[in-house]
Design an enzyme around this catalytic site. Structure first.
Site, mmCIF file in Angstrom:
data_model
loop_
_atom_site.group_PDB
_atom_site.id
_atom_site.type_symbol
_atom_site.label_atom_id
_atom_site.label_comp_id
_atom_site.label_asym_id
_atom_site.label_seq_id
_atom_site.Cartn_x
_atom_site.Cartn_y
_atom_site.Cartn_z
ATOM 1 N N PHE A 84 1.081 -1.287 -0.431
ATOM 2 C CA PHE A 84 0.087 -0.123 0.391
ATOM 3 C C PHE A 84 1.498 1.209 -0.491
ATOM 4 C CE2 PHE A 84 -2.666 3.201 1.699
ATOM 5 C CZ PHE A 84 -4.230 2.609 0.609
ATOM 6 N N ASP A 93 1.320 -4.285 8.058
ATOM 7 C CA ASP A 93 0.157 -3.986 8.035
ATOM 8 C C ASP A 93 -1.102 -4.495 8.420
ATOM 9 O OD1 ASP A 93 -1.704 -1.885 7.381
ATOM 10 O OD2 ASP A 93 -0.771 -1.030 6.383
ATOM 11 N N TYR A 109 -11.041 1.671 10.218
ATOM 12 C CA TYR A 109 -12.582 1.651 9.742
ATOM 13 C C TYR A 109 -13.075 0.410 8.269
ATOM 14 C CZ TYR A 109 -8.792 4.153 6.764
ATOM 15 O OH TYR A 109 -8.394 4.249 5.673
ATOM 16 N N LYS A 110 -11.766 -0.398 8.090
ATOM 17 C CA LYS A 110 -12.271 -1.445 7.590
ATOM 18 C C LYS A 110 -13.093 -2.427 8.123
ATOM 19 C CE LYS A 110 -8.490 0.275 4.419
ATOM 20 N NZ LYS A 110 -6.974 -0.353 4.384
ATOM 21 N N ARG A 122 -12.326 -4.363 -6.909
ATOM 22 C CA ARG A 122 -11.946 -5.195 -6.873
ATOM 23 C C ARG A 122 -13.339 -5.760 -5.148
ATOM 24 N NH1 ARG A 122 -8.891 -2.253 -1.236
ATOM 25 N NH2 ARG A 122 -10.237 -0.820 -1.175
HETATM 26 C C1 LIG Z 1 -6.481 1.208 4.097
HETATM 27 C C2 LIG Z 1 -5.144 1.248 4.374
HETATM 28 C C3 LIG Z 1 -4.066 1.790 5.523
HETATM 29 C C4 LIG Z 1 -4.597 3.611 5.894
HETATM 30 O O1 LIG Z 1 -4.115 4.344 6.991
HETATM 31 P P1 LIG Z 1 -4.045 5.578 7.019
HETATM 32 O O2 LIG Z 1 -2.591 5.741 7.698
HETATM 33 O O3 LIG Z 1 -4.774 4.238 8.021
HETATM 34 O O4 LIG Z 1 -5.055 6.842 6.327
HETATM 35 C C5 LIG Z 1 -3.207 1.223 5.392
HETATM 36 N N1 LIG Z 1 -2.261 0.113 4.705
HETATM 37 C C6 LIG Z 1 -3.229 -0.661 4.272
HETATM 38 C C7 LIG Z 1 -2.457 -1.755 3.927
HETATM 39 C C8 LIG Z 1 -4.466 -0.034 3.905
HETATM 40 O O5 LIG Z 1 -5.311 -0.747 3.021
#
Ligand SMILES: *Cc1c(COP(=O)(O)O)cnc(C)c1O
Length: 412
Positions: free
Chosen positions: A125, A197, A222-223, A371
């Protein structure tokens, strides 16, 4: 032949089916985007209402003590801990994943001062990669720099210059699970530290941070935890690392006694030092209430349903002519997937938009990825049936080719 009746029977037999009522989902929508923003738990709405009206409105500042606002980061962290296989005292809720990564990357750099490399996967990500790049600019490349390799080549790329390996447990695009225990062991054998992560695994499948002897981890509120838009994230530090060094975003909430207002920083013991500033109470209250939905959930049962939903999706897809057009990017073996499927299609953006118009919410990721996320607490087998029926219609009417979808919105 899978019939609609057979699918309704699956829903009748589903031990998690009752959980759906705990969510305020619109009746006319099939929501397959819980991997981006979890649905609204009714209890979270009630809790936020009470936190606003009574706690903030009436009890005002006394609520920091009276309603435990000040302890929310720890309390929420302790609710998350068992869901990610962490013994108490190792998880705290704070900030975003990005900010928490800044803390952890700084910490690994301090723990391995002679080693400048943070190793990550090229398709991790982006925020994870950006945070390494940003810290590298601050500290200088001599001190810290990012090396990206293909996901499959991580362990081969380990050497004595690697301070840490930063990986997503489940790839945000493909949904592929990386072998956490194996990679963590190889990382530590090479003398490096692991940072995982868990944005796409926590709340979607069993995770075993302690059993895998992971060093550090971050995850999302939030996921799959359904904490609401912009819900705070969380951070895990194995007990053995907690007091070894001090993370640099040492705001007052991480001080051992914030209300003494000492001009000199002294870190709190344990996970408290991972706090920086004042917690976002409304968001954290929503997440706190949302997490209660997991209290009695058997994560193995949740995982079984997640895989069954994905498998059903593929089975139904293969009965249509669409199967030839959509290329599966996720591993075909269900046990190698998180709780989502990803496909590539030249008109993926249009497909998603036209599908949304027909009441099925999924999402698009650059460059051409569709997705589909499965949240076993609220998605039913009937949802999957409906989603495929709608997709069939979209394709039959060629709705995805509508010129309206040439323009992309800001958030895809
Ligand atoms: C959604 C997501 C994030 C989000 O990071 P924030 O800093 O909390 O917005 C980070 N890493 C991954 C792999 C994600 O899917």
């Amino acid at each position: 032949m899978i019939t609609r009746e057979a699918i309704l029977e699956l829903d009748r037999l589903d031990p998690l089916a009752l959980q759906r009522d705990a969510f305020a989902l619109p009746r006319d929508k099939v929501y397959l985007d819980g991997n981006s923003l979890g649905a609204l738990p009714r209890a979270a709405a009630v809790r936020v209402q009470d936190t606003v009206q009574q706690q903030w409105g009436v009890d005002l500042i006394s609520s920091w003590n009276r309603h435990g606002w000040i302890d929310l980061p720890q309390a929420v962290g302790e609710k998350i801990a068992p869901l990610v296989g962490a013994a108490p005292g190792q998880v705290i809720c704070a900030d975003s994943i990005s900010v928490n990564l800044f803390k952890l990357l700084s910490v690994v750099s301090m723990l391995r001062p002679e080693r400048p490399v943070v190793l990550s996967a090229a398709d991790n990500f982006p925020t994870d990669l950006y945070m390494v790049q940003g810290l590298s600019q601050l500290l200088g490349e001599q001190k810290l720099r990012l090396v990206q390799v293909a996901e499959a080549e991580i362990t081969d790329a380990l050497n004595e210059r690697v301070a840490a390996v930063l990986l997503s447990h489940v790839n945000f695009r493909t949904g592929r699970i990386l072998p956490m225990a194996e990679i963590t062991a190889a990382t530590q054998t090479a003398g490096a530290l692991s940072i995982w992560d868990l944005a796409h695994s926590a709340g979607a499948m069993p995770v075993e941070l302690d059993a895998c002897q992971v060093d550090f981890a971050v995850g999302c509120g939030y996921k799959y935890f359904n904490g609401g838009p912009g819900a705070p994230a969380w951070v895990y530090a194995a007990e053995r690392h907690q007091d070894a060094v001090q993370q640099p975003l040492c705001g007052w909430m991480g001080h051992r006694d914030p209300f003494v207002f000492d001009p000199d920083y002294e870190a709190a013991a344990g996970m408290l030092q991972y706090l920086c500033g004042t917690p976002p109470v409304l968001s954290m209250a929503a997440l706190d209430a949302a997490l209660d939905l997991f209290a009695d959930i058997d994560m193995q049962a949740l995982r079984a349903k997640s895989l069954a939903l994905g498998t059903l999706f593929l089975e139904l897809l293969h009965k249509t002519e669409l199967a030839a057009e959509l290329r599966l990017l996720s591993p075909p073996e269900s046990e190698l997937r998180g709780s989502q499927l990803a496909f590539s299609h030249p008109q993926a953006y249009g497909l998603v938009q036209a599908w949304i118009e027909r009441g099925v919410v999924a999402d698009f990721r650059e460059p051409d990825v569709l997705r589909v996320g499965f949240s076993p607490l609220y998605n039913s087998y009937g949802d999957i049936w409906q989603a495929l029926e709608a997709l069939r219609e979209v394709m039959a009417q060629r709705e995805h080719l509508d010129p309206r979808w040439q323009q992309r919105q800001k958030v895809t």
